[in-house]
Design a protein around this motif. Structure first.
Motif, mmCIF file in Angstrom:
data_model
loop_
_atom_site.group_PDB
_atom_site.id
_atom_site.type_symbol
_atom_site.label_atom_id
_atom_site.label_comp_id
_atom_site.label_asym_id
_atom_site.label_seq_id
_atom_site.Cartn_x
_atom_site.Cartn_y
_atom_site.Cartn_z
ATOM 1 N N SER A 87 0.200 3.837 -2.802
ATOM 2 C CA SER A 87 1.314 3.417 -3.656
ATOM 3 C C SER A 87 1.332 4.216 -4.959
ATOM 4 O O SER A 87 2.394 4.646 -5.423
ATOM 5 C CB SER A 87 1.197 1.918 -3.966
ATOM 6 N N PHE B 101 0.537 -1.889 4.172
ATOM 7 C CA PHE B 101 -0.908 -2.002 3.987
ATOM 8 C C PHE B 101 -1.345 -3.468 3.896
ATOM 9 O O PHE B 101 -2.403 -3.837 4.422
ATOM 10 C CB PHE B 101 -1.352 -1.224 2.744
ATOM 11 N N GLY C 132 -4.646 1.550 0.250
ATOM 12 C CA GLY C 132 -3.269 1.120 0.033
ATOM 13 C C GLY C 132 -2.847 1.287 -1.421
ATOM 14 O O GLY C 132 -1.732 1.745 -1.705
ATOM 15 N N SER D 102 3.467 -0.675 0.401
ATOM 16 C CA SER D 102 2.577 -1.774 0.015
ATOM 17 C C SER D 102 2.602 -2.894 1.048
ATOM 18 O O SER D 102 1.557 -3.449 1.405
ATOM 19 C CB SER D 102 2.993 -2.330 -1.356
#
Length: 215
Positions: free
Chosen positions: A151, A204, A147, A201
């Motif tokens: 990002s 995840f 994750g 974000s």
């Protein structure tokens, strides 16, 4: 403010390219990174492990922008030409593969060796044990790191503007040059990046909670 709709329209066009670059790079990074991690963990050939280690160190310690310049400008001088978007996808994908190789290798090594041995003992083939036992648990353990990488990758697409890939920052700089509305344009670009990164974000984080990562 009359120019605001046209600014947003142009930046949204860049957001589409940024998403394409991020998705393409992520596919390369995930596939190559997983393949390298499996070789790194399970091979007994020292030369292979040394080569993988050297690749990881090189990719992680050289700026991603330098790799993009090499792919786009450097290879063009010897007759190998990539479009700006393709160079960005390949360059960021190769850098990401080094990052995820480290992540996946650590995730596989974190699993108790007895789980794979037990899977083989009950009749699973090595590939079945890998697919059904090792990889699902490894992905669960490494989900937070994946994750974070996703990002960061979206934000890193901004450097593709340096090789004229038509993503958000490329259009933002072009608009600043033509309209001189610097605060408005760059603030809009920042908001657009945030509008892409925050949902990723959140997705995840939600997956981590559902899978009980960390518990």
């Amino acid at each position: 403010m009359d120019a605001f709709p046209s600014i947003i329209t142009a930046l949204l066009g860049g957001a589409v390219t940024a998403a394409q670059v991020a998705l393409g790079a992520a596919l390369i990074a995930f596939g190559l990174g997983l393949a390298l991690a499996l070789l790194n963990v399970f091979t007994s050939v020292g030369l292979v492990r040394f080569a993988i280690g050297a690749y990881i160190e090189w990719m992680r310690n050289v700026p991603a922008l330098a790799h993009l310049f090499l792919l786009y400008f450097g290879l063009a001088s010897v007759g190998v030409r990539f479009s700006p978007k393709a160079a960005a996808i390949i360059g960021l994908g190769l850098v990401g593969a080094a990052v995820l190789c480290d992540v996946f290798s650590a995730g596989i090594r974190a699993l108790h060796a007895g789980q794979r041995e037990a899977a083989l003992a009950v009749g699973l083939t090595p590939m079945q044990a890998l697919r059904c036992v090792v990889l699902p648990q490894m992905l669960r353990l490494t989900l937070p790191s994946i994750g974070n990488y996703a990002s960061q990758l979206i934000k890193d697409t901004s450097i593709a503007s340096a090789i004229a890939a038509p993503e958000i920052m490329f259009y933002a700089r072009s608009l600043v040059t033509s309209t001189f509305q610097t605060p408005l344009i760059y603030a809009s670009a920042i908001a657009l990046y945030a509008s892409i990164v925050f949902p990723v974000s959140w997705m995840f984080n939600r997956m981590e909670r559902r899978l009980g990562v960390g518990r």
